[in-house]
Scaffold this motif. Sequence first.
Motif, PDB file in Angstrom:
ATOM      1  N   GLN A 293     -41.546 -63.036 102.537  1.00  0.00           N
ATOM      2  CA  GLN A 293     -40.183 -62.812 103.011  1.00  0.00           C
ATOM      3  C   GLN A 293     -39.936 -61.335 103.344  1.00  0.00           C
ATOM      4  N   LEU A 294     -40.539 -60.447 102.537  1.00  0.00           N
ATOM      5  CA  LEU A 294     -40.419 -59.005 102.810  1.00  0.00           C
ATOM      6  C   LEU A 294     -41.081 -58.654 104.142  1.00  0.00           C
ATOM      7  N   VAL A 295     -42.237 -59.233 104.373  1.00  0.00           N
ATOM      8  CA  VAL A 295     -42.975 -58.964 105.619  1.00  0.00           C
ATOM      9  C   VAL A 295     -42.191 -59.462 106.825  1.00  0.00           C
ATOM     10  N   LEU A 296     -41.566 -60.621 106.699  1.00  0.00           N
ATOM     11  CA  LEU A 296     -40.778 -61.158 107.814  1.00  0.00           C
ATOM     12  C   LEU A 296     -39.554 -60.279 108.098  1.00  0.00           C
ATOM     13  N   LYS A 297     -38.999 -59.679 107.038  1.00  0.00           N
ATOM     14  CA  LYS A 297     -37.874 -58.753 107.222  1.00  0.00           C
ATOM     15  C   LYS A 297     -38.346 -57.429 107.816  1.00  0.00           C
ATOM     16  N   CYS A 298     -39.535 -56.998 107.389  1.00  0.00           N
ATOM     17  CA  CYS A 298     -40.086 -55.720 107.834  1.00  0.00           C
ATOM     18  C   CYS A 298     -41.572 -55.899 108.175  1.00  0.00           C
ATOM     19  N   PRO A 299     -41.875 -56.355 109.396  1.00  0.00           N
ATOM     20  CA  PRO A 299     -43.274 -56.591 109.781  1.00  0.00           C
ATOM     21  C   PRO A 299     -44.153 -55.342 109.708  1.00  0.00           C
ATOM     22  N   ALA A 300     -43.524 -54.173 109.706  1.00  0.00           N
ATOM     23  CA  ALA A 300     -44.293 -52.923 109.634  1.00  0.00           C
ATOM     24  C   ALA A 300     -45.097 -52.830 108.337  1.00  0.00           C
ATOM     25  N   LEU A 301     -44.746 -53.648 107.336  1.00  0.00           N
ATOM     26  CA  LEU A 301     -45.511 -53.673 106.085  1.00  0.00           C
ATOM     27  C   LEU A 301     -46.964 -54.095 106.331  1.00  0.00           C
ATOM     28  N   LEU A 302     -47.177 -54.849 107.397  1.00  0.00           N
ATOM     29  CA  LEU A 302     -48.539 -55.235 107.765  1.00  0.00           C
ATOM     30  C   LEU A 302     -49.239 -54.123 108.536  1.00  0.00           C
ATOM     31  N   TYR A 303     -48.448 -53.375 109.281  1.00  0.00           N
ATOM     32  CA  TYR A 303     -49.012 -52.401 110.225  1.00  0.00           C
ATOM     33  C   TYR A 303     -49.343 -51.058 109.579  1.00  0.00           C
ATOM     34  N   TYR A 304     -48.456 -50.610 108.672  1.00  0.00           N
ATOM     35  CA  TYR A 304     -48.680 -49.299 108.055  1.00  0.00           C
ATOM     36  C   TYR A 304     -49.841 -49.349 107.068  1.00  0.00           C
ATOM     37  N   SER A 305     -50.605 -48.274 107.033  1.00  0.00           N
ATOM     38  CA  SER A 305     -51.709 -48.177 106.073  1.00  0.00           C
ATOM     39  C   SER A 305     -51.160 -47.907 104.681  1.00  0.00           C
ATOM     40  N   VAL A 306     -51.994 -48.071 103.682  1.00  0.00           N
ATOM     41  CA  VAL A 306     -51.571 -47.857 102.288  1.00  0.00           C
ATOM     42  C   VAL A 306     -51.060 -46.426 102.061  1.00  0.00           C
ATOM     43  N   PRO A 307     -51.756 -45.374 102.530  1.00  0.00           N
ATOM     44  CA  PRO A 307     -51.241 -44.006 102.319  1.00  0.00           C
ATOM     45  C   PRO A 307     -49.854 -43.797 102.929  1.00  0.00           C
ATOM     46  N   VAL A 308     -49.598 -44.389 104.099  1.00  0.00           N
ATOM     47  CA  VAL A 308     -48.287 -44.247 104.753  1.00  0.00           C
ATOM     48  C   VAL A 308     -47.216 -44.950 103.931  1.00  0.00           C
ATOM     49  N   LEU A 309     -47.503 -46.168 103.501  1.00  0.00           N
ATOM     50  CA  LEU A 309     -46.536 -46.915 102.682  1.00  0.00           C
ATOM     51  C   LEU A 309     -46.231 -46.178 101.382  1.00  0.00           C
ATOM     52  N   GLU A 310     -47.277 -45.654 100.752  1.00  0.00           N
ATOM     53  CA  GLU A 310     -47.109 -44.932  99.488  1.00  0.00           C
ATOM     54  C   GLU A 310     -46.229 -43.696  99.687  1.00  0.00           C
ATOM     55  N   GLU A 311     -46.473 -42.966 100.760  1.00  0.00           N
ATOM     56  CA  GLU A 311     -45.700 -41.758 101.042  1.00  0.00           C
ATOM     57  C   GLU A 311     -44.227 -42.085 101.284  1.00  0.00           C
ATOM     58  N   ARG A 312     -43.976 -43.159 101.993  1.00  0.00           N
ATOM     59  CA  ARG A 312     -42.594 -43.516 102.338  1.00  0.00           C
ATOM     60  C   ARG A 312     -41.827 -44.046 101.119  1.00  0.00           C
ATOM     61  N   ILE A 313     -42.485 -44.819 100.289  1.00  0.00           N
ATOM     62  CA  ILE A 313     -41.827 -45.305  99.065  1.00  0.00           C
ATOM     63  C   ILE A 313     -41.512 -44.130  98.147  1.00  0.00           C
ATOM     64  N   GLN A 314     -42.460 -43.208  97.991  1.00  0.00           N
ATOM     65  CA  GLN A 314     -42.233 -42.029  97.147  1.00  0.00           C
ATOM     66  C   GLN A 314     -41.092 -41.177  97.692  1.00  0.00           C
ATOM     67  N   GLY A 315     -41.013 -41.067  99.026  1.00  0.00           N
ATOM     68  CA  GLY A 315     -39.936 -40.297  99.641  1.00  0.00           C
ATOM     69  C   GLY A 315     -38.569 -40.886  99.349  1.00  0.00           C
ATOM     70  N   LEU A 316     -38.477 -42.213  99.359  1.00  0.00           N
ATOM     71  CA  LEU A 316     -37.210 -42.888  99.044  1.00  0.00           C
ATOM     72  C   LEU A 316     -36.853 -42.735  97.567  1.00  0.00           C
ATOM     73  N   LEU A 317     -37.860 -42.854  96.703  1.00  0.00           N
ATOM     74  CA  LEU A 317     -37.614 -42.712  95.262  1.00  0.00           C
ATOM     75  C   LEU A 317     -37.117 -41.305  94.926  1.00  0.00           C
ATOM     76  N   LYS A 318     -37.637 -40.296  95.614  1.00  0.00           N
ATOM     77  CA  LYS A 318     -37.202 -38.911  95.366  1.00  0.00           C
ATOM     78  C   LYS A 318     -35.731 -38.709  95.696  1.00  0.00           C
TER      79      LYS A 318
END
Length: 395
Positions: A293-318
Amino acid sequence: MVGISQWIAGMLWKLLMRSQPCRLCSFRKMLSAPKYTPFLASFTYTTDNQSNRENKKTVEKLYKLSVDIRKIRRLKGWVLLEDETYVEEIANILQQLGADETAVASILEHCPEAIICSPPAVNTQRELWQSVCKNEKELVKLIEQFPESFFTVQDQENRKLNVQFFQELGFKNVVISRFLTTASNIFHTPIEKNKQMINVLQESYLNLGGSEVNMKVWLLKLLSQNPFILLNSSASIKETLEFLQEQGFTNFEILQLLSKLKGFLFQLCPRSIQNSMSFSKNAFKCTDHDLKQLVLKCPALLYYSVPVLEERIQGLLKEGISIAQIRETPKVLELTPQIVQYRVRKLNSLGYRIKDGYLANLNGTKKEFEANFGKIQAKKGRPLFNPVAPLNVEE
């Protein structure tokens, strides 16, 4: 007599000393003289040496066209060493199209290898590009912006066949001209390969439940957004689709993902998709169903690499945003940490605490964000009293 002799001897000694250099001065000169040849002197020698080997006629003709020779020497000096060049001929072709002196000089500075293209080949290229351009003015503008694409004159017969093929598929000339400038590689591909890829895409669409009535529109839109799909292999496309089906996505959902990701999904291998999905599942601590369901809401979860996803989640948490908020609005992961930081600061300036509310106002394109920000700003500036209500004035 002795005094006179001493005076004469003294004068001779002074004259002798004047004729010889001072030892101290000689020592100072020796210290100040460089042991090694200065870098600038060496550089000048190299440049002069190259200049001596340059085609003088080519350089003179370029000077007459007000071309910055120094720029060519710095970027692609090898062009000036060529024995056979066509400076005047190429300039004439551009001028016949309506390019002025400034435009011609700019084109040759940015793409000096144009002068080693044979004039007949360039004329053939001009005819091909003119077939998909509105007029010569538009063509000159495209050549100025993408000179290297225009002066790549190999495989001209194959290019022509591909242009005709795209026209037959239903692409408008404005789209084909964009392909020629920004995705020129697809015209180097043998036409048989491009035809095969089109057939694979059409079959995949029908196999996923798409209708023949909508197939042409779907295909044209997909390729308009991402023509580089044609550079893939048919095997990789089938492999990606099979992998998504194995992950539990329905045919309809896969079509949705293809449309939302503008076909970039075909440029991913199953391993990279699997890595991104595994990371997201651990980061959000969710089940396979919730992940889908998350992927259907945000298909970019399939496209972004792990380092990119990690960086963006950390940026939001900060910024004080919780994992629960991200799960609620996962499309916020499409924003870079820099954009998130900028938008959070802007919203904070209005007293809007993003970490206490929904992320909808943080989300969206730049235009959408500015529109939402304007609404919040207007709401904050609205008076608390009703301007049409009567005032109670004590006498």
